[in-house]
Design an enzyme around this catalytic site. Structure first.
Site, PDB file in Angstrom:
ATOM      1  N   ASP A 102       3.961  -5.298   3.844  1.00 23.32           N
ATOM      2  CA  ASP A 102       3.588  -3.916   4.133  1.00 23.32           C
ATOM      3  C   ASP A 102       3.443  -3.700   5.631  1.00 23.32           C
ATOM      4  O   ASP A 102       3.997  -2.757   6.198  1.00 23.32           O
ATOM      5  CB  ASP A 102       2.271  -3.589   3.418  1.00 23.32           C
ATOM      6  CG  ASP A 102       1.851  -2.145   3.588  1.00 23.32           C
ATOM      7  OD1 ASP A 102       1.454  -1.760   4.712  1.00 23.32           O
ATOM      8  OD2 ASP A 102       1.890  -1.398   2.606  1.00 23.32           O
ATOM      9  N   PHE A 142       0.849  -1.184   0.000  1.00 22.86           N
ATOM     10  CA  PHE A 142       0.000   0.000   0.000  1.00 22.86           C
ATOM     11  C   PHE A 142       0.890   1.241   0.000  1.00 22.86           C
ATOM     12  O   PHE A 142       1.300   1.731   1.048  1.00 22.86           O
ATOM     13  CB  PHE A 142      -0.922  -0.027   1.217  1.00 22.86           C
ATOM     14  CG  PHE A 142      -1.480  -1.409   1.485  1.00 22.86           C
ATOM     15  CD1 PHE A 142      -2.113  -2.127   0.478  1.00 22.86           C
ATOM     16  CD2 PHE A 142      -1.344  -1.996   2.723  1.00 22.86           C
ATOM     17  CE1 PHE A 142      -2.611  -3.391   0.711  1.00 22.86           C
ATOM     18  CE2 PHE A 142      -1.845  -3.261   2.966  1.00 22.86           C
ATOM     19  CZ  PHE A 142      -2.480  -3.964   1.957  1.00 22.86           C
ATOM     20  N   ASP A 194       2.355   4.590   0.237  1.00 22.56           N
ATOM     21  CA  ASP A 194       2.031   5.890   0.819  1.00 22.56           C
ATOM     22  C   ASP A 194       3.328   6.635   1.101  1.00 22.56           C
ATOM     23  O   ASP A 194       4.202   6.691   0.257  1.00 22.56           O
ATOM     24  CB  ASP A 194       1.143   5.730   2.054  1.00 22.56           C
ATOM     25  CG  ASP A 194       1.779   4.875   3.155  1.00 22.56           C
ATOM     26  OD1 ASP A 194       2.984   4.568   3.063  1.00 22.56           O
ATOM     27  OD2 ASP A 194       1.074   4.536   4.106  1.00 22.56           O
ATOM     28  N   TRP A 208       5.782  -1.316   7.903  1.00 22.24           N
ATOM     29  CA  TRP A 208       5.143  -0.190   8.594  1.00 22.24           C
ATOM     30  C   TRP A 208       5.470  -0.243  10.085  1.00 22.24           C
ATOM     31  O   TRP A 208       5.818   0.776  10.679  1.00 22.24           O
ATOM     32  CB  TRP A 208       3.631  -0.226   8.367  1.00 22.24           C
ATOM     33  CG  TRP A 208       2.949   1.005   8.865  1.00 22.24           C
ATOM     34  CD1 TRP A 208       2.765   2.176   8.186  1.00 22.24           C
ATOM     35  CD2 TRP A 208       2.377   1.194  10.167  1.00 22.24           C
ATOM     36  NE1 TRP A 208       2.117   3.079   8.994  1.00 22.24           N
ATOM     37  CE2 TRP A 208       1.853   2.510  10.209  1.00 22.24           C
ATOM     38  CE3 TRP A 208       2.249   0.387  11.298  1.00 22.24           C
ATOM     39  CZ2 TRP A 208       1.225   3.025  11.334  1.00 22.24           C
ATOM     40  CZ3 TRP A 208       1.613   0.903  12.413  1.00 22.24           C
ATOM     41  CH2 TRP A 208       1.112   2.210  12.426  1.00 22.24           C
TER      42      TRP A 208
END
Length: 195
Positions: free
Chosen positions: A171, A102, A104, A175
């Site tokens: 991910d 994802f 970002d 993170w």
């Protein structure tokens, strides 16, 4: 909040909350579970439904003449459902491995910290000076695309060594590493509703 006590892009966020309500009422009898059921246990179908019916999930950029579909929020929605329901009931997806990470601002920061990504010197200076990179600018799209590809290469390498993980699992681990590591260079700054 970014430490200022002000929610960034508040009007857009409120507009998107209204959008969700309208779309749910118009297409899904007011219940998101109907969208999940319509996806028939397919992560990809649910992402496609989100992108088709909810404009605020259309995280699509143009890079030169190419269309680049990041779909970060749509994909993370599916992964969150999977995690929340432990892969059961409304979290059952047969093709979760087809999602990307994802993309970002946090993952590129972590990948840069561990020397997986290296920015060109002019871009590195802009990021380190916390200059705003416009949404869908060449630099912002490149950072996000390189993040996805780096994580895909990481996933493949891990699989070769007997550690099968989905992009969503990678991910989440990256993170969390970013939350635990305090001394990182800044993440890139972009004002967008897609992160």
């Amino acid at each position: 909040f970014h430490g200022s006590g002000i929610i960034p892009l508040l009007e857009l966020r409120v507009s998107h909350a209204h959008e969700v309500g309208h779309v749910l009422l118009e297409h899904y009898d007011g219940q998101f579970v109907h969208a999940i059921e319509q996806a028939e246990s397919s992560a990809i179908k649910l992402v496609e439904l989100l992108v088709r019916y909810f404009p605020s999930f259309r995280d699509i950029a143009t890079y030169h003449t190419h269309t680049v579909k990041f779909l970060k929020r749509a994909q993370i929605c599916v992964a969150d459902l999977y995690n929340a329901f432990g892969g059961q009931q409304w979290g059952t997806f047969t093709d979760l491995e087809q999602l990307t990470i994802f993309a970002d601002y946090k993952l590129p920061q972590v990948l840069r910290h561990y020397h997986v990504l290296e920015y060109a010197s002019t871009l590195a200076q802009r990021v380190d000076n916390q200059e705003l990179l416009p949404a869908e600018s060449e630099e912002e799209v490149e950072i996000r695309a390189a993040t996805i590809w780096a994580c895909e290469l990481l996933r493949r390498k891990m699989q070769q060594h007997g550690y099968a993980m989905t992009a969503a699992e990678i991910d989440q681990r990256l993170w969390l590493m970013g939350q635990e590591t305090t001394e990182m260079r800044p993440y890139h700054r972009t004002r967008t509703i897609y992160y």
